[in-house]
Design a protein around this motif. Structure first.
Motif, mmCIF file in Angstrom:
data_model
loop_
_atom_site.group_PDB
_atom_site.id
_atom_site.type_symbol
_atom_site.label_atom_id
_atom_site.label_comp_id
_atom_site.label_asym_id
_atom_site.label_seq_id
_atom_site.Cartn_x
_atom_site.Cartn_y
_atom_site.Cartn_z
ATOM 1 N N HIS A 21 90.242 63.318 -5.150
ATOM 2 C CA HIS A 21 88.931 63.867 -4.783
ATOM 3 C C HIS A 21 87.813 62.886 -5.154
ATOM 4 O O HIS A 21 86.856 62.711 -4.396
ATOM 5 C CB HIS A 21 88.702 65.212 -5.451
ATOM 6 N N TYR A 22 87.938 62.261 -6.325
ATOM 7 C CA TYR A 22 86.942 61.268 -6.721
ATOM 8 C C TYR A 22 86.943 60.076 -5.765
ATOM 9 O O TYR A 22 85.896 59.530 -5.437
ATOM 10 C CB TYR A 22 87.182 60.789 -8.158
ATOM 11 N N GLN A 23 88.114 59.673 -5.319
ATOM 12 C CA GLN A 23 88.187 58.577 -4.361
ATOM 13 C C GLN A 23 87.530 58.957 -3.039
ATOM 14 O O GLN A 23 86.838 58.143 -2.424
ATOM 15 C CB GLN A 23 89.641 58.173 -4.126
ATOM 16 N N ARG A 24 87.732 60.192 -2.621
ATOM 17 C CA ARG A 24 87.111 60.658 -1.376
ATOM 18 C C ARG A 24 85.597 60.681 -1.510
ATOM 19 O O ARG A 24 84.871 60.279 -0.593
ATOM 20 C CB ARG A 24 87.644 62.039 -1.019
ATOM 21 N N LEU A 25 85.093 61.155 -2.662
ATOM 22 C CA LEU A 25 83.649 61.182 -2.881
ATOM 23 C C LEU A 25 83.078 59.767 -2.864
ATOM 24 O O LEU A 25 82.023 59.519 -2.274
ATOM 25 C CB LEU A 25 83.330 61.858 -4.213
ATOM 26 N N GLY A 26 83.767 58.842 -3.501
ATOM 27 C CA GLY A 26 83.304 57.463 -3.525
ATOM 28 C C GLY A 26 83.294 56.843 -2.138
ATOM 29 O O GLY A 26 82.357 56.122 -1.770
ATOM 30 N N PHE A 27 84.332 57.133 -1.365
ATOM 31 C CA PHE A 27 84.382 56.599 0.005
ATOM 32 C C PHE A 27 83.242 57.155 0.847
ATOM 33 O O PHE A 27 82.574 56.410 1.583
ATOM 34 C CB PHE A 27 85.719 56.930 0.669
ATOM 35 N N LEU A 28 82.987 58.460 0.763
ATOM 36 C CA LEU A 28 81.921 59.070 1.566
ATOM 37 C C LEU A 28 80.559 58.498 1.191
ATOM 38 O O LEU A 28 79.720 58.232 2.061
ATOM 39 C CB LEU A 28 81.935 60.585 1.393
ATOM 40 N N TYR A 29 80.326 58.277 -0.104
ATOM 41 C CA TYR A 29 79.036 57.724 -0.538
ATOM 42 C C TYR A 29 78.876 56.286 -0.053
ATOM 43 O O TYR A 29 77.819 55.905 0.451
ATOM 44 C CB TYR A 29 78.920 57.803 -2.056
ATOM 45 N N GLN A 30 79.923 55.477 -0.190
ATOM 46 C CA GLN A 30 79.842 54.082 0.239
ATOM 47 C C GLN A 30 79.696 53.970 1.755
ATOM 48 O O GLN A 30 78.952 53.124 2.259
ATOM 49 C CB GLN A 30 81.071 53.311 -0.221
#
Length: 132
Positions: A21-30
């Motif tokens: 989930h943290y990886q998904r959040l980071g991808f969406l922000y970037q």
């Protein structure tokens, strides 16, 4: 023989819980940061990031939360999509009453007190947390 009370200290987990989930959040922000901040796709990515964080009950870093408008889900870039200024509306006009005012192009406003303790460091930015 008497048994000694040994206080067991909990061991830190070997992996980060909810890492995907943290990886998904980071991808969406970037991805949103790479696109046009006024574009619909960038705003959709930031809206999805907010929804995923709420559904999975994850806390976003304050530095990320402060760069996203809560009203229109737009990335706030100074000079392009947001204006930033320091205000002091008190009668005393002392430096303790300074407030950082961020205004989005949609009309939403955020205010952060910056004058009370200028040496204040966010919990997430402290060195003890990052080194462990």
């Amino acid at each position: 023989m008497k048994r000694q009370n040994s206080a067991k200290t909990p061991r830190p987990p070997k992996t980060v819980p909810k890492n995907d989930h943290y990886q998904r959040l980071g991808f969406l922000y970037q991805a949103a940061a790479q696109l046009d901040p006024n574009g619909a796709l960038s705003r959709m990515y930031l809206r999805n990031m907010d929804v995923v964080a709420k559904k999975t009950v994850l806390k976003l870093d304050p530095s990320v939360k402060r760069t996203v408008c809560k009203k229109c889900h737009r990335l706030q870039l100074p000079g392009r999509t947001a204006s930033i200024r320091v205000e002091n509306t008190s009668n005393a006009q002392s430096a303790e009453n300074d407030v950082l005012a961020v205004s989005c192009v949609c009309g939403a406003h955020k205010r952060y007190p910056i004058g009370k303790n200028r040496s204040y460091v966010l919990f997430s930015d402290k060195n003890e947390i990052k080194n462990n």
